[in-house]
Design an enzyme around this catalytic site. Structure first.
Site, PDB file in Angstrom:
ATOM      1  N   ASN A  77       8.008  -5.835  -0.973  1.00  0.00           N
ATOM      2  CA  ASN A  77       8.020  -4.630   0.069  1.00  0.00           C
ATOM      3  C   ASN A  77       6.556  -4.433   0.313  1.00  0.00           C
ATOM      4  OD1 ASN A  77       7.935  -2.152   1.223  1.00  0.00           O
ATOM      5  ND2 ASN A  77       8.872  -0.736  -0.206  1.00  0.00           N
TER       6      ASN A  77
ATOM      7  N   ARG B 203      12.938   4.323  12.053  1.00  0.00           N
ATOM      8  CA  ARG B 203      11.673   5.187  12.013  1.00  0.00           C
ATOM      9  C   ARG B 203      11.113   4.931  13.497  1.00  0.00           C
ATOM     10  NH1 ARG B 203       9.109   4.862   6.370  1.00  0.00           N
ATOM     11  NH2 ARG B 203       7.778   6.291   7.316  1.00  0.00           N
TER      12      ARG B 203
ATOM     13  N   ASP C  63       1.538 -15.896   6.661  1.00  0.00           N
ATOM     14  CA  ASP C  63       0.925 -17.228   6.272  1.00  0.00           C
ATOM     15  C   ASP C  63       1.064 -17.469   4.726  1.00  0.00           C
ATOM     16  OD1 ASP C  63       0.527 -17.363   8.934  1.00  0.00           O
ATOM     17  OD2 ASP C  63      -1.454 -17.256   8.906  1.00  0.00           O
TER      18      ASP C  63
ATOM     19  N   ARG D 195       4.411  10.978  -2.022  1.00  0.00           N
ATOM     20  CA  ARG D 195       4.150  10.592  -0.681  1.00  0.00           C
ATOM     21  C   ARG D 195       5.675  11.096  -0.054  1.00  0.00           C
ATOM     22  NH1 ARG D 195       4.613   4.237   0.869  1.00  0.00           N
ATOM     23  NH2 ARG D 195       4.160   5.222   3.016  1.00  0.00           N
TER      24      ARG D 195
ATOM     25  N   ALA E 164       3.037  -0.843   4.788  1.00  0.00           N
ATOM     26  CA  ALA E 164       2.551  -0.924   5.995  1.00  0.00           C
ATOM     27  C   ALA E 164       2.265  -2.265   6.324  1.00  0.00           C
ATOM     28  CB  ALA E 164       1.440   0.158   6.162  1.00  0.00           C
TER      29      ALA E 164
ATOM     30  N   HIS F 115      12.664  -2.668   1.839  1.00  0.00           N
ATOM     31  CA  HIS F 115      12.042  -1.133   2.121  1.00  0.00           C
ATOM     32  C   HIS F 115      13.110  -0.322   1.737  1.00  0.00           C
ATOM     33  CE1 HIS F 115       9.506  -3.348   4.617  1.00  0.00           C
ATOM     34  NE2 HIS F 115      10.451  -4.031   5.338  1.00  0.00           N
ATOM     35  N   LEU F 116      12.262   0.685   1.222  1.00  0.00           N
ATOM     36  CA  LEU F 116      13.184   1.846   0.658  1.00  0.00           C
ATOM     37  C   LEU F 116      13.911   2.781   1.790  1.00  0.00           C
ATOM     38  CD1 LEU F 116      10.030   3.064  -1.684  1.00  0.00           C
ATOM     39  CD2 LEU F 116      12.294   2.285  -2.406  1.00  0.00           C
TER      40      LEU F 116
ATOM     41  N   GLU G 146      12.813  -9.643   1.785  1.00  0.00           N
ATOM     42  CA  GLU G 146      12.097  -8.261   1.962  1.00  0.00           C
ATOM     43  C   GLU G 146      12.805  -7.145   1.844  1.00  0.00           C
ATOM     44  OE1 GLU G 146      11.802  -8.065   6.216  1.00  0.00           O
ATOM     45  OE2 GLU G 146      10.354  -6.925   6.402  1.00  0.00           O
TER      46      GLU G 146
ATOM     47  N   HIS H 244       4.257  -4.739   8.764  1.00  0.00           N
ATOM     48  CA  HIS H 244       4.433  -4.493  10.125  1.00  0.00           C
ATOM     49  C   HIS H 244       2.953  -5.116  10.998  1.00  0.00           C
ATOM     50  CE1 HIS H 244       7.395  -2.085   9.181  1.00  0.00           C
ATOM     51  NE2 HIS H 244       6.777  -1.227   8.686  1.00  0.00           N
TER      52      HIS H 244
ATOM     53  N   ARG I 102       7.262   0.407  13.548  1.00  0.00           N
ATOM     54  CA  ARG I 102       7.901  -0.227  12.414  1.00  0.00           C
ATOM     55  C   ARG I 102       8.974  -1.248  12.590  1.00  0.00           C
ATOM     56  NH1 ARG I 102       5.505   3.255   8.351  1.00  0.00           N
ATOM     57  NH2 ARG I 102       5.068   5.220   9.017  1.00  0.00           N
TER      58      ARG I 102
ATOM     59  N   PRO J  89       0.768  -1.184   0.060  1.00  0.00           N
ATOM     60  CA  PRO J  89      -0.013   0.086  -0.120  1.00  0.00           C
ATOM     61  C   PRO J  89       0.943   1.402   0.035  1.00  0.00           C
ATOM     62  CG  PRO J  89      -0.151  -1.175   2.117  1.00  0.00           C
ATOM     63  CD  PRO J  89       0.499  -2.083   1.207  1.00  0.00           C
ATOM     64  N   ASN J  90       0.221   2.357  -0.757  1.00  0.00           N
ATOM     65  CA  ASN J  90       0.855   3.667  -0.808  1.00  0.00           C
ATOM     66  C   ASN J  90       2.079   3.522  -1.730  1.00  0.00           C
ATOM     67  OD1 ASN J  90      -1.090   4.922   0.773  1.00  0.00           O
ATOM     68  ND2 ASN J  90      -0.393   3.821   2.514  1.00  0.00           N
TER      69      ASN J  90
ATOM     70  N   TYR K  54      10.780   9.048   1.012  1.00  0.00           N
ATOM     71  CA  TYR K  54      10.889   8.409  -0.036  1.00  0.00           C
ATOM     72  C   TYR K  54      11.407   8.738  -1.714  1.00  0.00           C
ATOM     73  CZ  TYR K  54       7.894   5.677   2.879  1.00  0.00           C
ATOM     74  OH  TYR K  54       7.281   5.216   4.096  1.00  0.00           O
TER      75      TYR K  54
HETATM   76  C1  DQA Z   1       8.158   0.948   3.653  1.00  0.00           C
HETATM   77  C2  DQA Z   1       8.620   1.230   5.034  1.00  0.00           C
HETATM   78  C3  DQA Z   1       7.124   0.971   5.835  1.00  0.00           C
HETATM   79  O1  DQA Z   1       7.227   0.933   7.113  1.00  0.00           O
HETATM   80  C4  DQA Z   1       5.944   1.810   5.506  1.00  0.00           C
HETATM   81  O2  DQA Z   1       4.779   1.705   6.007  1.00  0.00           O
HETATM   82  C5  DQA Z   1       6.030   2.005   3.720  1.00  0.00           C
HETATM   83  C6  DQA Z   1       7.365   2.063   3.229  1.00  0.00           C
HETATM   84  C7  DQA Z   1       9.651   1.344   2.916  1.00  0.00           C
HETATM   85  O3  DQA Z   1       9.791   0.889   1.621  1.00  0.00           O
HETATM   86  O4  DQA Z   1      10.314   1.933   3.318  1.00  0.00           O
HETATM   87  O5  DQA Z   1       4.848   2.291   3.454  1.00  0.00           O
HETATM   88  O6  DQA Z   1       7.977  -0.494   3.406  1.00  0.00           O
END
Ligand code: DQA
Length: 147
Positions: free
Chosen positions: A73, A106, A86, A17, A76, A99-100, A97, A79, A110, A9-10, A22
């Site tokens: 990735n 943070r 699962d 954003r 959110a 994450h940017l 995994e 977490h 998280r 998401p997002n 980011y």
């Molecule tokens: C994220 C880190 C997460 O905590 C956050 O909710 C995101 C982006 C990252 O790529 O840094 O949406 O996964």
């Protein structure tokens, strides 16, 4: 090797954003970057982004028997989502995994990663480069099921 690259998401809002966190590059820029890395590594990739947890669960399930590994990735949902954990465990494919940003640096909420519990590697805080590192890891290790 075929790798499924999942974004949660997002992440479709990249470029808009919180650019101080980011950056200004867009989700399309990320897709272009991942496709370019995959081509250089001789990997076939499928990219998928969704804001819906269930859609991500179904996409992970669809990797069973059709993909050799996953880069995720989960944003959110990282977490919060036992369902994604699962699903990753269910398909048993090697998963990495990404994450940017570095969630460890943070807010405390998280720090917990359910998704990470089913991943064999994590690249966080490297921006787009984390996806390349994840693809390189999967290319190196090959696609055999996790032991
Ligand atoms: C994220 C880190 C997460 O905590 C956050 O909710 C995101 C982006 C990252 O790529 O840094 O949406 O996964």
């Amino acid at each position: 090797m075929k790798i499924l690259v999942l974004n949660g998401p997002n992440l479709n809002m990249l470029g808009v954003r919180e650019p101080e966190l980011y950056g200004r590059r867009t989700y399309q820029d990320l897709e272009d970057y991942v496709n370019q890395c995959a081509a250089e590594l001789g990997l076939e990739v499928e990219l998928f982004q969704s804001n819906w947890e269930g859609a991500l669960v179904e996409k992970i399930q669809s990797a069973y028997g059709t993909a050799d590994g996953l880069v995720i990735n989960a944003a959110a949902y990282t977490h919060t989502s036992v369902a994604l954990l699962d699903a990753l465990k269910a398909v048993g494919l090697p998963a990495v995994e990404v994450h940017l940003t570095d969630p460890e640096r943070r807010e405390p909420f998280r720090r917990l990663s359910y998704v990470g519990m089913a991943c064999e590697k994590r690249f966080a805080g490297c921006g787009f480069e984390g996806y390349r590192l994840a693809l390189e890891h999967l290319a190196r290790r090959g696609g055999a099921a996790q032991t």
